[in-house]
Design an enzyme around this catalytic site. Structure first.
Site, PDB file in Angstrom:
ATOM      1  CG  ASP A   1      -5.492  -3.668   5.494  1.00 27.62           C
ATOM      2  OD1 ASP A   1      -4.732  -2.895   4.880  1.00 27.62           O
ATOM      3  OD2 ASP A   1      -6.724  -3.664   5.356  1.00 27.62           O
TER       4      ASP A   1
ATOM      5  CG  ASN B   1      -2.033  -1.099   0.977  1.00 27.86           C
ATOM      6  OD1 ASN B   1      -2.196  -1.616  -0.136  1.00 27.86           O
ATOM      7  ND2 ASN B   1      -2.713  -1.473   2.044  1.00 27.86           N
TER       8      ASN B   1
ATOM      9  NE  ARG C   1      -6.326  -7.498  -5.361  1.00 27.64           N
ATOM     10  CZ  ARG C   1      -7.348  -6.679  -5.262  1.00 27.64           C
ATOM     11  NH1 ARG C   1      -8.556  -7.142  -5.193  1.00 27.64           N
ATOM     12  NH2 ARG C   1      -7.156  -5.380  -5.223  1.00 27.64           N
TER      13      ARG C   1
ATOM     14  CB  CYS D   1     -10.587  -6.432  -0.915  1.00 25.16           C
ATOM     15  SG  CYS D   1      -9.062  -7.343  -1.127  1.00 25.16           S
TER      16      CYS D   1
HETATM   17  C1  EPZ Z   1      -6.585   1.640   1.916  1.00 30.25           C
HETATM   18  O1  EPZ Z   1      -7.817   1.484   1.255  1.00 30.25           O
HETATM   19  C2  EPZ Z   1      -5.860   0.311   1.740  1.00 30.25           C
HETATM   20  N1  EPZ Z   1      -5.660   0.046   0.321  1.00 30.25           N
HETATM   21  C3  EPZ Z   1      -6.683  -0.804   2.368  1.00 30.25           C
HETATM   22  O2  EPZ Z   1      -5.914  -1.995   2.267  1.00 30.25           O
HETATM   23  C4  EPZ Z   1      -6.897  -0.492   3.848  1.00 30.25           C
HETATM   24  O3  EPZ Z   1      -7.742  -1.481   4.411  1.00 30.25           O
HETATM   25  C5  EPZ Z   1      -7.575   0.885   3.998  1.00 30.25           C
HETATM   26  O4  EPZ Z   1      -6.771   1.889   3.325  1.00 30.25           O
HETATM   27  C6  EPZ Z   1      -7.745   1.295   5.450  1.00 30.25           C
HETATM   28  O5  EPZ Z   1      -6.514   1.308   6.083  1.00 30.25           O
HETATM   29  C7  EPZ Z   1      -4.673   0.702  -0.350  1.00 30.25           C
HETATM   30  O6  EPZ Z   1      -3.944   1.504   0.209  1.00 30.25           O
HETATM   31  C8  EPZ Z   1      -4.526   0.352  -1.804  1.00 30.25           C
HETATM   32  P1  EPZ Z   1      -9.996   4.232   3.139  1.00 30.25           P
HETATM   33  P2  EPZ Z   1      -8.782   2.774   1.025  1.00 30.25           P
HETATM   34  O7  EPZ Z   1     -10.301   5.235   2.085  1.00 30.25           O
HETATM   35  O8  EPZ Z   1      -7.967   3.948   0.710  1.00 30.25           O
HETATM   36  C9  EPZ Z   1     -14.651   4.812   3.640  1.00 30.25           C
HETATM   37  C10 EPZ Z   1      -5.509  -4.266   1.815  1.00 30.25           C
HETATM   38  O9  EPZ Z   1      -5.966  -5.322   2.282  1.00 30.25           O
HETATM   39  N2  EPZ Z   1     -14.539   5.760   2.522  1.00 30.25           N
HETATM   40  O10 EPZ Z   1      -9.107   4.589   4.268  1.00 30.25           O
HETATM   41  O11 EPZ Z   1      -9.850   2.380   0.082  1.00 30.25           O
HETATM   42  C11 EPZ Z   1     -14.428   3.395   3.176  1.00 30.25           C
HETATM   43  O12 EPZ Z   1     -15.607   2.844   2.624  1.00 30.25           O
HETATM   44  C12 EPZ Z   1      -6.443  -3.106   1.509  1.00 30.25           C
HETATM   45  O13 EPZ Z   1      -4.287  -4.056   1.568  1.00 30.25           O
HETATM   46  C13 EPZ Z   1     -15.634   6.529   2.194  1.00 30.25           C
HETATM   47  O14 EPZ Z   1     -16.694   6.432   2.820  1.00 30.25           O
HETATM   48  O15 EPZ Z   1      -9.412   2.910   2.475  1.00 30.25           O
HETATM   49  C14 EPZ Z   1     -14.016   2.708   4.444  1.00 30.25           C
HETATM   50  O16 EPZ Z   1     -15.173   2.387   5.198  1.00 30.25           O
HETATM   51  C15 EPZ Z   1      -7.890  -3.424   1.822  1.00 30.25           C
HETATM   52  N3  EPZ Z   1     -15.540   7.397   1.148  1.00 30.25           N
HETATM   53  C16 EPZ Z   1     -13.217   3.777   5.177  1.00 30.25           C
HETATM   54  O17 EPZ Z   1     -13.599   5.028   4.583  1.00 30.25           O
HETATM   55  C17 EPZ Z   1     -14.371   7.530   0.441  1.00 30.25           C
HETATM   56  O18 EPZ Z   1     -14.334   8.358  -0.499  1.00 30.25           O
HETATM   57  C18 EPZ Z   1     -11.699   3.626   5.032  1.00 30.25           C
HETATM   58  O19 EPZ Z   1     -11.400   3.664   3.677  1.00 30.25           O
HETATM   59  C19 EPZ Z   1     -13.256   6.737   0.789  1.00 30.25           C
HETATM   60  C20 EPZ Z   1     -13.358   5.865   1.844  1.00 30.25           C
END
Ligand code: EPZ
Length: 417
Positions: free
Chosen positions: A305, A23, A397, A116
């Site tokens: 994670d 990430n 992945r 995912c």
């Molecule tokens: C990043 O995803 C990571 N992926 C995820 O890792 C990780 O679980 C996550 O951050 C939380 O730490 C990458 O970096 C590629 P978020 P991201 O935006 O950016 C909500 C793995 O297994 N949200 O911090 O998508 C969202 O639905 C993966 O390596 C909104 O509501 O996570 C979630 O409930 C899985 N609106 C929460 O925020 C938005 O516009 C956290 O999401 C964006 C997010």
């Protein structure tokens, strides 16, 4: 379709080196298009999400090549600003290419991203952040069209400390006029890593690792050679595997400070953990005790994670544990598969109650997502008999040849067709 065939009951014993964080690397690859000079990112894991990101860069006209475990990107000939649907829908990180493409070309097109299947995963915070920067954003079905001709710096407040939205806004703000401030920014180590590389490219970013990040727009960014941080989630997965198998594992090239939320829960309860500045020694207990509560939250809280892997450990620990998943709506798909193996788990909304059992029993289980799949592998390591983990593509992945890494630590894991 590859599967892992696992003979349970063997203790892990040995040492492993942790490679660069998936990430972090994905965000750094997005940043590489900010300059028309060469960018080299070292110690990259050859995992499918990284390959998908390099395909996106190539589709924009970048020249991308692997030199051993380094990725060399030259985007001097890059002339496209539209992310092809087939690649964009493969991975979540395609969405924060929006910010870097906008910063380079002043316009960008992306699609609603893949990733995912662990929740709704909207992109409203990404869109709101870009609009705050005066980027014109049009959403048409799954497509997102952006025009950043008049973008300028602004103070932005994120309703939630979203990792991807923080990275997207950081990338978009690097070369626009004025100062951007992100309030309630994500504080993950991968954000600090992105700031470090951007600043080495001539950007002016500060505050990463805190909830306030400031970006002063600059005219141009230059090339860079960079070594990303190591993968705290891969390291955490090995730590939990060592505790589950009652083994002894020495991890090199890891960052103990990134793992305090996990190690503070496990140390003295499920295993002994001895840390130095870049290594961790884990010695499992014959009778690991249950961790009373595991509650995921944004960094530096317990990482979502590692929820699935830690839950798997609770299924064979002594006592009862409550696991609360606060980040994603449907990140318990591994529970049904663990129950097939004899685990005692009740799920209600975001809560899972886990009562430890004396043993799990090998059988066919199906991974539904990256970290849930890893949890099933860990369960297979301790189950009686043989476990076949299907849909290994999810695991590939985020873990580079996980079967070989575990086998080098004494596990009996084979990749089969
Ligand atoms: C990043 O995803 C990571 N992926 C995820 O890792 C990780 O679980 C996550 O951050 C939380 O730490 C990458 O970096 C590629 P978020 P991201 O935006 O950016 C909500 C793995 O297994 N949200 O911090 O998508 C969202 O639905 C993966 O390596 C909104 O509501 O996570 C979630 O409930 C899985 N609106 C929460 O925020 C938005 O516009 C956290 O999401 C964006 C997010």
């Amino acid at each position: 379709m590859d599967k892992f065939y696992i003979k349970g009951g063997l203790k892990l014993d040995g040492e492993a080196e942790v490679y660069s964080a998936k990430n972090a690397v994905l965000a750094l690859l997005a940043a590489s298009i900010l300059t028309d000079e060469q960018v080299v990112i070292h110690k990259c894991p050859k995992i499918n999400d990284v390959y998908s990101m390099t395909k996106i860069l190539q589709s924009l006209g970048c020249v991308v090549e692997w030199q051993n475990d380094s990725i060399v990107i030259n985007s001097s000939q890059a002339d496209k600003h539209e992310i092809p649907q087939k690649y964009g829908q493969e991975i979540r990180s395609s969405i924060f290419m929006l910010g870097s493409i906008l910063a380079r070309f002043k316009k960008a097109k992306a699609v609603f991203p893949g990733g995912c299947d662990i929740g709704l995963r909207p992109i409203d915070l990404h869109i709101k952040g870009l609009k705050e920067l005066n980027v014109e954003v049009k959403e048409q079905g799954a497509n997102v069209f952006c025009n950043g001709e008049n973008a300028r710096g602004k103070k932005i407040h994120l309703d939630f400390p979203s990792v991807g939205a923080t990275e997207n806004i950081m990338l978009a703000s690097t070369t626009i006029k004025g100062k951007t401030t992100i309030c309630n920014a994500a504080k993950e180590p991968e954000i600090v890593c992105l700031q470090d590389m951007l600043n080495k490219m001539g950007a002016k970013v500060s505050g990463a690792g805190t909830s306030i990040i400031e970006i002063e727009g600059v005219k141009k960014l230059h090339g860079v050679e960079f070594v990303p941080i190591s993968d705290r989630i891969v390291a955490g997965t090995y730590i939990i595997a060592a505790a589950m198998t009652k083994g002894r594992v020495y991890l090199k090239n890891c960052r103990p400070n990134d793992l305090c939320a996990l190690t503070s829960k496990l140390n003295g309860v499920a295993c002994d953990i001895l840390s130095s500045n870049d290594s961790i020694l884990v010695k499992g207990y014959e009778k690991p005790q249950s961790i009373m509560t595991i509650e995921t939250s944004p960094y530096p809280g317990f990482p979502t994670d590692l929820q699935a892997q830690a839950l798997a450990l609770q299924t064979v620990s002594q006592g009862t544990s409550v696991v609360v998943e606060n980040i994603f709506e449907t990140r318990f798909k591994h529970v049904g598969e663990l129950a097939k193996m004899g685990a005692q788990i009740v799920v209600k909304d975001r809560y899972a109650i886990v009562r430890g059992v004396p043993a799990l029993y090998g059988c066919d289980v199906y991974s539904h997502d990256l970290r849930g799949g890893a949890a099933l592998v860990l369960a297979g390591l301790v189950a009686q008999g043989y476990t076949t983990v299907h849909n290994v593509r999810h695991i590939d992945r985020g873990y580079f040849k996980l079967e070989e890494a575990l086998a080098s630590l004494g596990a009996n894991v084979k990749r089969i067709q």
